[in-house]
Motif scaffolding. Structure first.
Motif, mmCIF file in Angstrom:
data_model
loop_
_atom_site.group_PDB
_atom_site.id
_atom_site.type_symbol
_atom_site.label_atom_id
_atom_site.label_comp_id
_atom_site.label_asym_id
_atom_site.label_seq_id
_atom_site.Cartn_x
_atom_site.Cartn_y
_atom_site.Cartn_z
ATOM 1 N N GLU A 69 0.822 -1.215 -0.197
ATOM 2 C CA GLU A 69 -0.073 0.234 -0.038
ATOM 3 C C GLU A 69 0.944 1.337 0.194
ATOM 4 N N LYS A 70 0.193 2.263 -0.786
ATOM 5 C CA LYS A 70 1.230 3.557 -0.640
ATOM 6 C C LYS A 70 0.338 4.501 0.141
ATOM 7 N N ASN A 71 1.006 5.696 0.440
ATOM 8 C CA ASN A 71 0.304 6.590 1.315
ATOM 9 C C ASN A 71 -0.641 7.226 0.404
ATOM 10 N N ARG A 72 -1.909 7.383 0.856
ATOM 11 C CA ARG A 72 -2.826 7.802 -0.061
ATOM 12 C C ARG A 72 -3.960 8.802 0.714
ATOM 13 N N ARG A 73 -3.201 9.400 1.816
ATOM 14 C CA ARG A 73 -3.829 10.153 2.880
ATOM 15 C C ARG A 73 -4.766 11.346 2.239
ATOM 16 N N SER B 19 4.614 -5.535 7.349
ATOM 17 C CA SER B 19 3.125 -5.088 6.706
ATOM 18 C C SER B 19 1.955 -5.384 7.864
ATOM 19 N N SER B 23 -3.651 -5.944 6.261
ATOM 20 C CA SER B 23 -3.545 -5.211 4.929
ATOM 21 C C SER B 23 -1.844 -4.890 4.591
ATOM 22 N N SER B 25 -0.438 -2.228 4.270
ATOM 23 C CA SER B 25 0.164 -0.873 4.699
ATOM 24 C C SER B 25 1.386 -1.306 5.530
ATOM 25 N N GLN B 36 0.139 5.773 6.970
ATOM 26 C CA GLN B 36 0.286 4.429 6.750
ATOM 27 C C GLN B 36 -1.263 3.830 6.966
ATOM 28 N N SER B 38 -4.369 2.526 5.193
ATOM 29 C CA SER B 38 -4.867 1.924 3.892
ATOM 30 C C SER B 38 -6.382 2.160 3.813
ATOM 31 N N ALA B 39 -7.186 1.847 2.707
ATOM 32 C CA ALA B 39 -8.586 1.547 2.656
ATOM 33 C C ALA B 39 -8.928 0.517 3.640
ATOM 34 N N ASP B 41 -7.525 -0.496 6.358
ATOM 35 C CA ASP B 41 -7.298 0.207 7.815
ATOM 36 C C ASP B 41 -8.305 0.975 8.335
#
Lengths: 95, 480
Positions: A69-73, B19, B23, B25, B36, B38-39, B41
Motif C-alpha cells: 500500500e502507498k500513502n493515499r492520505r 506490513s 493489509s 500497509s 500508513q 490504507s482503505a 485500515d
C-alpha cells in the motif's frame, strides 16, 4: 427463548441504534419471533457436529508479509468531514 | 489480616512484521499521522482483510517457545465496541479457538532462583489507532497508522504473587520474544503493553477475590509500582470490611495511584462472533515442524549451556544471556580471546558499566566484540596489566582505534625488560633510603607489608607499565 424490552434497550445501546420509545414494544415482538425460529433450530441434536465458523468449505489463504500500500492520505482525507495536521477530527472522546 | 495477591498479566505484543496483519500497509513507528492507513485500515466499505503469513509464523514461533499446543484450526472473531480509533466498530481478534494454547516458561528472580509461570493462551489480533485529546478545539484527533498492526495477546495464568514476580515475568517474556525475533520489545514505543489483573484472597484459602484490572502499564518500573499500590488499596478496603469493586483502573505514574477508568462503562459486553470475512486458519504438522527446526537457542537453554560450556556461575550466566545480542557479543569475545572467565568479567563490569553510563544498548556499542577480544588477549599475553587495559578500553570507547594501536600510540606496553626495570627499582631504592633501612630492620611478617610501598613507587614511576611480577622479583633480590 423469550426476550424482554430491557434487553432490547441494552442491545440497542451497545449497537448504538436509537429506537424510539413507542417502537420498543414492536421491535421486541419481532425479535422474539426470530428467536422462536432459533428455538426450532436449537431442537436439532448437534452432539457430533463440529461448530461451523464459516459456511465455506475452505481454509484461509495467507499473504506474504510485503508492503503493497502507498500513502493515499490526501485522497482519503478529501472525503473526511474534518481533518487537521493529518488527523481525522471526531467529537471529543475522553476516558 | 493477611492477604495473598493473585495476579495475572495480559501482554499485548506488537509483532515485528513489515506490513499489517490484514493489509499491505507498512508498520513503521513514528510516521506522519495517517500516512500508513490504507482503505482496509480505515474500514472503507467493501474492504476485506487478508491475513499476513508472517504474523501466523511469529505466533507459532512463540507457541513453540513456551512449549504450547498450537491451534491447528484457529478462528478469528469480531470483538464489538465503539471507539473512534476503531473505524470498523469491531476488532478482529480470536476468542474460542486461539492460535496458541496452554504453555509455560521460566522466570528468573533477582536472587537467581527461577520459577515456571503458566501461559493460558495467546491469540492474534489487530491493534487500534490512537486518539489525541489535546488542542483540537474541543474535538479529538485520530491517527490510524497503528490500526491493523499485528498483536499477539499473551495471557498468563493467575500464578503471579507479587510485584517483583510480575516484573520478572515481563523481563523473561521480553527476553524470550526478542530472542525469537518476533517483536522488537520496545516498551517506550508501545511494542509491549501490559494489563494487570489483580485480586486479594485470605492467606490459605483457594477461592479468588474480586479483581480489578489495571490498563496500559508500559514500563517494568510502573508495573511494579502500580501493583504495589493496587495491593495496598485493595488490602485497605478489605481490612475495613469493605468490598473490592470489579472495574478497570488506570495507573497514573505522576501521582503513583490507580483510579477508575470508565465510570459509566457498560460491563464488558463485546458480543464476540466468528469473523465472516476470514476463513479458519489451518496449520499442519509440516508447517509447525519447519518452524520448530528454525527456532534459535532460547534463554533458558543458553543459560544452562553457559554454565556447562564456559564454567560460568549461575549469576554470570543469567546476566550474559539476558539478551541474544549480549550473549552473541560475549561468545564472540570468548572466541577471540579464549578465556571465558575474563571475558565474562570484562563484558559485565567494563562493557555493561560503560553502556549504562552512556545509556546505550549493546547494539549501539562502539567497541566491537573482536576489538574487546583483542584487548583481553593483550592482558593474557602480559603485554599490558589489567589496570592499563582499562585505560586502553576507555580510549577504545572514545573511538581512538584498536587495542594494539592505542597501546603502541600511547606507549602503554608493559615493561618486562629486566634492564629497564632495574633502573627504575634502583632509583626508587636510592630515593627512599630510610624506608629501605626500616625494611631491613623489620621481621619477616612486617617486611611483607613494607615491600608493597616499594612496588607502589615503582609502578608510579613506570606509569603503571612495570610488570608487577618482575618488580617483586627484582625487589626481593635487591633488598638484602
Amino acid at each position: 427463548m423469550s426476550i424482554e424490552q430491557n434487553e432490547i434497550t441494552k442491545i440497542a445501546e451497545l449497537a448504538r441504534i436509537r429506537i424510539a420509545g413507542e417502537e420498543i414494544g414492536q421491535v421486541t415482538e419481532r425479535i422474539a419471533e426470530i428467536l422462536q425460529m432459533v428455538d426450532q433450530l436449537q431442537a436439532v441434536d448437534t452432539t457430533n457436529v463440529e461448530p461451523m465458523a464459516n459456511p465455506l468449505d475452505a481454509t484461509q489463504q495467507l499473504r506474504p508479509d510485503v508492503v503493497t500500500e502507498k500513502n493515499r492520505r490526501e485522497a482519503f482525507q478529501a472525503i473526511a468531514p474534518a481533518v487537521e495536521n493529518g488527523l481525522y477530527l471526531v467529537p471529543k472522546v475522553i476516558e | 489480616m493477611q492477604w495473598e495477591p493473585v495476579i495475572g498479566l495480559e501482554v499485548h505484543l506488537q509483532l515485528a512484521t513489515q506490513s499489517k496483519i490484514f493489509s499491505g500497509s507498512p508498520t513503521t513507528f513514528g510516521a506522519e499521522p495517517n500516512t500508513q492507513a490504507s482503505a482496509v485500515d480505515l474500514a472503507m466499505p467493501g474492504m476485506l482483510p487478508v491475513l499476513n503469513e508472517q504474523a501466523v509464523s511469529f505466533a507459532v514461533q512463540f507457541g513453540l517457545g513456551i512449549g504450547a499446543e498450537i491451534g491447528k484450526r484457529s478462528i478469528f472473531d469480531r470483538k464489538n465496541y465503539f471507539y473512534p480509533d476503531l473505524p470498523k466498530g469491531y476488532q478482529i481478534s480470536q476468542f474460542e479457538a486461539p492460535i496458541v494454547g496452554k504453555g509455560s516458561f521460566e522466570i528468573l528472580m533477582e536472587d537467581g532462583s527461577s520459577r515456571k509461570i503458566g501461559i493460558t493462551r495467546a491469540h492474534l489480533e489487530e491493534d487500534a489507532g490512537k486518539s489525541l485529546h489535546e488542542d483540537f478545539h474541543g474535538q479529538s484527533g485520530i491517527d490510524l497508522n497503528r490500526a491493523g498492526t499485528p498483536l499477539l495477546e499473551i495471557v498468563s495464568e493467575p500464578e503471579i504473587r507479587n510485584a517483583a514476580e510480575a516484573v520478572a515475568y515481563l523481563k523473561a517474556l521480553h527476553s524470550l520474544v526478542t530472542y525469537l525475533g518476533i517483536s522488537d520489545g520496545n516498551m517506550a514505543e508501545g511494542s509491549m503493553r501490559c494489563d494487570v489483573n489483580i485480586s486479594l484472597r485470605r492467606v490459605g484459602t483457594e477461592e479468588l477475590g474480586t479483581r480489578a484490572e489495571i490498563k496500559n502499564v508500559n514500563s517494568f518500573r510502573f508495573v511494579e509500582k502500580a501493583i504495589r499500590h493496587e495491593i495496598e488499596r485493595q488490602a485497605d478496603i478489605l481490612d475495613d470490611g469493605g468490598r473490592v469493586v470489579q472495574e478497570t483502573r488506570l495507573y497514573d505514574a505522576d501521582r503513583d495511584e490507580t483510579r477508575p477508568m470508565r465510570s459509566k462503562e457498560v460491563a464488558n459486553d463485546y458480543r464476540y462472533f466468528p469473523e465472516p470475512d476470514l476463513l479458519p486458519v489451518v496449520i499442519d504438522d509440516a508447517y509447525i515442524e519447519a518452524i520448530r527446526s528454525q527456532l534459535p537457542e532460547l534463554p533458558a537453554d543458553k543459560r544452562l549451556r553457559f554454565t556447562e560450556q564456559y564454567g560460568l556461575n549461575k549469576y554470570d550466566a543469567n546476566v550474559l544471556s539476558d539478551s541474544r545480542a549480549l550473549a552473541d557479543y560475549f561468545e564472540a569475545v570468548v572466541a577471540d580471546c579464549g578465556d571465558a572467565k575474563i571475558a565474562a568479567n570484562w563484558v559485565q563490569v567494563e562493557l555493561l558499566g560503560q553502556l549504562n553510563r552512556d545509556e546505550r544498548s549493546i547494539e549501539q556499542c562502539p567497541v566491537s566484540a573482536a576489538d574487546l577480544g583483542a584487548l583481553i588477549s593483550r592482558i593474557l599475553d602480559k603485554s599490558i596489566s589489567g589496570k592499563i587495559a582499562k585505560q586502553v578500553f576507555e580510549a577504545m570507547w572514545q573511538g581512538e582505534g584498536s587495542a594494539d594501536d592505542i597501546i603502541a600510540a600511547k606507549g602503554l606496553q608493559q615493561v618486562s625488560d629486566s634492564g629497564a626495570l632495574e633502573v627504575i627499582v634502583d632509583e626508587v631504592l636510592g630515593a627512599n633510603a630510610a624506608q629501605v633501612q626500616q625494611y631491613l630492620d623489620a621481621d619477616e611478617a612486617k617486611r611483607k607489608k613494607l615491600v608493597g610501598f616499594f612496588v607502589g613507587q615503582v609502578m608510579k614511576l613506570s606509569k603503571g607499565q612495570a610488570n608487577p611480577q618482575m618488580v617483586n622479583e627484582l625487589l626481593a633480590k635487591k633488598l638484602v
